[in-house]
Design a protein around this motif. Structure first.
Motif, PDB file in Angstrom:
ATOM      1  N   PHE A   1      33.050  58.283  49.728  1.00 32.94           N
ATOM      2  CA  PHE A   1      31.646  58.628  49.954  1.00 32.94           C
ATOM      3  C   PHE A   1      30.780  57.379  49.792  1.00 32.94           C
ATOM      4  O   PHE A   1      31.018  56.552  48.907  1.00 32.94           O
ATOM      5  N   GLN A   2      29.791  57.258  50.657  1.00 36.25           N
ATOM      6  CA  GLN A   2      28.896  56.111  50.642  1.00 36.25           C
ATOM      7  C   GLN A   2      27.465  56.575  50.375  1.00 36.25           C
ATOM      8  O   GLN A   2      27.095  57.705  50.720  1.00 36.25           O
TER       9      GLN A   2
ATOM     10  N   PRO B   1      21.240  62.596  51.609  1.00 39.79           N
ATOM     11  CA  PRO B   1      22.434  62.326  50.797  1.00 39.79           C
ATOM     12  C   PRO B   1      23.261  63.590  50.596  1.00 39.79           C
ATOM     13  O   PRO B   1      22.721  64.701  50.527  1.00 39.79           O
ATOM     14  N   LYS B   2      24.563  63.419  50.514  1.00 40.72           N
ATOM     15  CA  LYS B   2      25.461  64.550  50.278  1.00 40.72           C
ATOM     16  C   LYS B   2      25.497  64.813  48.779  1.00 40.72           C
ATOM     17  O   LYS B   2      25.914  63.955  48.000  1.00 40.72           O
ATOM     18  N   VAL B   3      25.026  65.981  48.385  1.00 37.32           N
ATOM     19  CA  VAL B   3      24.943  66.305  46.965  1.00 37.32           C
ATOM     20  C   VAL B   3      25.797  67.522  46.660  1.00 37.32           C
ATOM     21  O   VAL B   3      26.127  68.324  47.548  1.00 37.32           O
TER      22      VAL B   3
ATOM     23  N   ILE C   1      27.579  63.118  45.533  1.00 35.44           N
ATOM     24  CA  ILE C   1      29.024  63.315  45.438  1.00 35.44           C
ATOM     25  C   ILE C   1      29.760  61.999  45.647  1.00 35.44           C
ATOM     26  O   ILE C   1      29.502  61.276  46.609  1.00 35.44           O
ATOM     27  N   GLY C   2      30.678  61.706  44.735  1.00 37.12           N
ATOM     28  CA  GLY C   2      31.609  60.604  44.923  1.00 37.12           C
ATOM     29  C   GLY C   2      31.050  59.212  44.733  1.00 37.12           C
ATOM     30  O   GLY C   2      31.775  58.236  44.905  1.00 37.12           O
ATOM     31  N   ILE C   3      29.782  59.097  44.410  1.00 39.13           N
ATOM     32  CA  ILE C   3      29.190  57.777  44.173  1.00 39.13           C
ATOM     33  C   ILE C   3      28.468  57.806  42.828  1.00 39.13           C
ATOM     34  O   ILE C   3      28.170  58.875  42.285  1.00 39.13           O
ATOM     35  N   VAL C   4      28.195  56.651  42.307  1.00 36.75           N
ATOM     36  CA  VAL C   4      27.497  56.560  41.025  1.00 36.75           C
ATOM     37  C   VAL C   4      26.034  56.934  41.223  1.00 36.75           C
ATOM     38  O   VAL C   4      25.337  56.369  42.069  1.00 36.75           O
ATOM     39  N   GLY C   5      25.583  57.929  40.464  1.00 37.32           N
ATOM     40  CA  GLY C   5      24.209  58.387  40.583  1.00 37.32           C
ATOM     41  C   GLY C   5      23.255  57.577  39.720  1.00 37.32           C
ATOM     42  O   GLY C   5      23.627  56.568  39.100  1.00 37.32           O
ATOM     43  N   GLU C   6      22.014  58.028  39.668  1.00 38.88           N
ATOM     44  CA  GLU C   6      20.999  57.319  38.888  1.00 38.88           C
ATOM     45  C   GLU C   6      21.321  57.311  37.400  1.00 38.88           C
ATOM     46  O   GLU C   6      20.858  56.434  36.662  1.00 38.88           O
ATOM     47  N   ASP C   7      22.121  58.287  36.964  1.00 45.64           N
ATOM     48  CA  ASP C   7      22.486  58.341  35.548  1.00 45.64           C
ATOM     49  C   ASP C   7      23.708  57.483  35.235  1.00 45.64           C
ATOM     50  O   ASP C   7      24.211  57.481  34.115  1.00 45.64           O
TER      51      ASP C   7
ATOM     52  N   ASN D   1      35.399  67.458  51.263  1.00 49.65           N
ATOM     53  CA  ASN D   1      34.286  68.277  50.786  1.00 49.65           C
ATOM     54  C   ASN D   1      33.784  67.846  49.413  1.00 49.65           C
ATOM     55  O   ASN D   1      32.855  68.455  48.876  1.00 49.65           O
ATOM     56  N   GLY D   2      34.425  66.829  48.850  1.00 48.04           N
ATOM     57  CA  GLY D   2      33.969  66.321  47.569  1.00 48.04           C
ATOM     58  C   GLY D   2      34.624  66.952  46.360  1.00 48.04           C
ATOM     59  O   GLY D   2      34.173  66.741  45.227  1.00 48.04           O
ATOM     60  N   TYR D   3      35.683  67.723  46.577  1.00 52.66           N
ATOM     61  CA  TYR D   3      36.379  68.352  45.459  1.00 52.66           C
ATOM     62  C   TYR D   3      37.598  67.513  45.063  1.00 52.66           C
ATOM     63  O   TYR D   3      38.201  66.827  45.897  1.00 52.66           O
TER      64      TYR D   3
END
Length: 314
Positions: A62-63, A71-73, A80-86, A106-108
């Motif tokens: 995921f990019q 964005p795919k959430v 999903i699959g990337i480092v979030g703001e946290d 699907n991100g699972y």
């Protein structure tokens, strides 16, 4: 449904369908295979498909969303699959995962892709066991081959590779919003010579297992399920009394529609190839010719993939 007294045509069959039963259907073997005739055709295919459900595919990368993209959430609103703001990476369920955890499209969380050879090997072993159990049913079809089946297999592999390389699904279906359908048919593309290069012995052993499944196991179980059972089943409840190769409009549609649903990533190639083998079925009325054509196509496809490096075709 009982057979009429003066013929092998089941009683109650309307006049418009009586022609389907004219001729000699393959004899039912003795024992359980005769009492439950569908067993021969369905059991190996079902085993193959059920175990295959556990095969992991290539992990999805995921990019971050580009400007203007949504964005795919996941379910909790996290990317999903990337480092979030946290500073954390999550799957579609919102669970925190590390950088090594693999996700599906699907991100699972999925089984590691490296496990594919093990799962595939288990699938082939289980399918072979099922095939051994139904050998009497296979032998009810006279084992004879016509050169036309081999020729169809050779022509078929050229058509399959050529059409797949055109990428018609991406060009025609994705713009219509059917990209998810196309993605469902993506092949695992596992290259044992690359993925298992640190263990050359296992790499070549698995390659042999993969080719065995591709060129021997799949042709038998698919042709017996599709042409031996499904096509005849949709034509009449007494399908086992219909001679092989006899087909009506519904059977013709099934012979192409079902394989297309099974190969959504190769929709157009499946339409052409399975139509060709359906012609072969009607032409020779011999299931082993269909198996031979399938085996030749798949065997040559495997050889092409190894030679060309087009592992996405497998």
């Amino acid at each position: 449904m009982e057979a009429s007294a003066d013929s092998d045509i089941p009683a109650g069959v309307p006049e418009s369908k009586r022609w389907l039963f004219e001729g000699e259907a393959p004899p039912l073997p003795r024992g359980i295979w005769g009492r439950w005739p569908a067993l021969t055709f369905v059991l190996p295919f079902v085993v193959y498909m059920l175990v295959g459900m556990f095969e992991p595919g290539p992990p999805k990368t995921f990019q971050p969303a580009k400007p203007g993209e949504t964005p795919k959430v996941g379910k909790l609103g996290h990317p999903i699959g990337i480092v979030g703001e946290d500073g954390l990476r999550r799957d579609a369920d919102g669970h925190v995962i590390d950088a090594e955890t693999e996700l599906d499209e699907n991100g699972y969380i999925q089984m590691p892709y490296a496990y594919y050879p093990r799962v595939y090997t288990i699938k082939i072993i289980a399918t072979v066991v099922a095939m051994i159990l139904v050998i009497p049913g296979y032998l009810s079809f006279p084992l004879r081959l016509n050169w036309i089946g081999i020729a169809v297999g050779v022509v078929g592999v050229a058509l399959w590779i050529g059409i797949c390389k055109l990428g018609l699904e991406q060009r025609l279906l994705v713009p219509l919003g059917l990209g998810s359908l196309v993605d469902m048919g993506a092949r695992t593309g596992f290259n044992p010579l690359e993925q298992l290069k640190e263990n050359p012995s296992w790499a070549y052993q698995f390659l042999a297992i993969r080719l065995l499944g591709l060129a021997i196991i799949v042709p038998i179980i698919e042709e017996f399920f599709l042409r031996g059972f499904l096509i005849r089943f949709v034509m009449d409840i007494d399908w086992f009394k219909i001679p092989f190769g006899r087909v009506d409009k519904l059977g013709l549609i099934t012979s192409v529609a079902f394989p297309m649903l099974m190969h959504p990533g190769e929709l157009f190639a499946a339409f052409v190839w399975f139509s060709l083998v359906t012609w072969l079925m009607i032409r020779t009325k011999n299931i082993w010719d269909c198996v031979a054509a399938h085996a030749v196509t798949n065997g040559l496809l495997g050889a092409w993939v190894i030679w060309s490096g087009d592992w996405w075709l497998m």
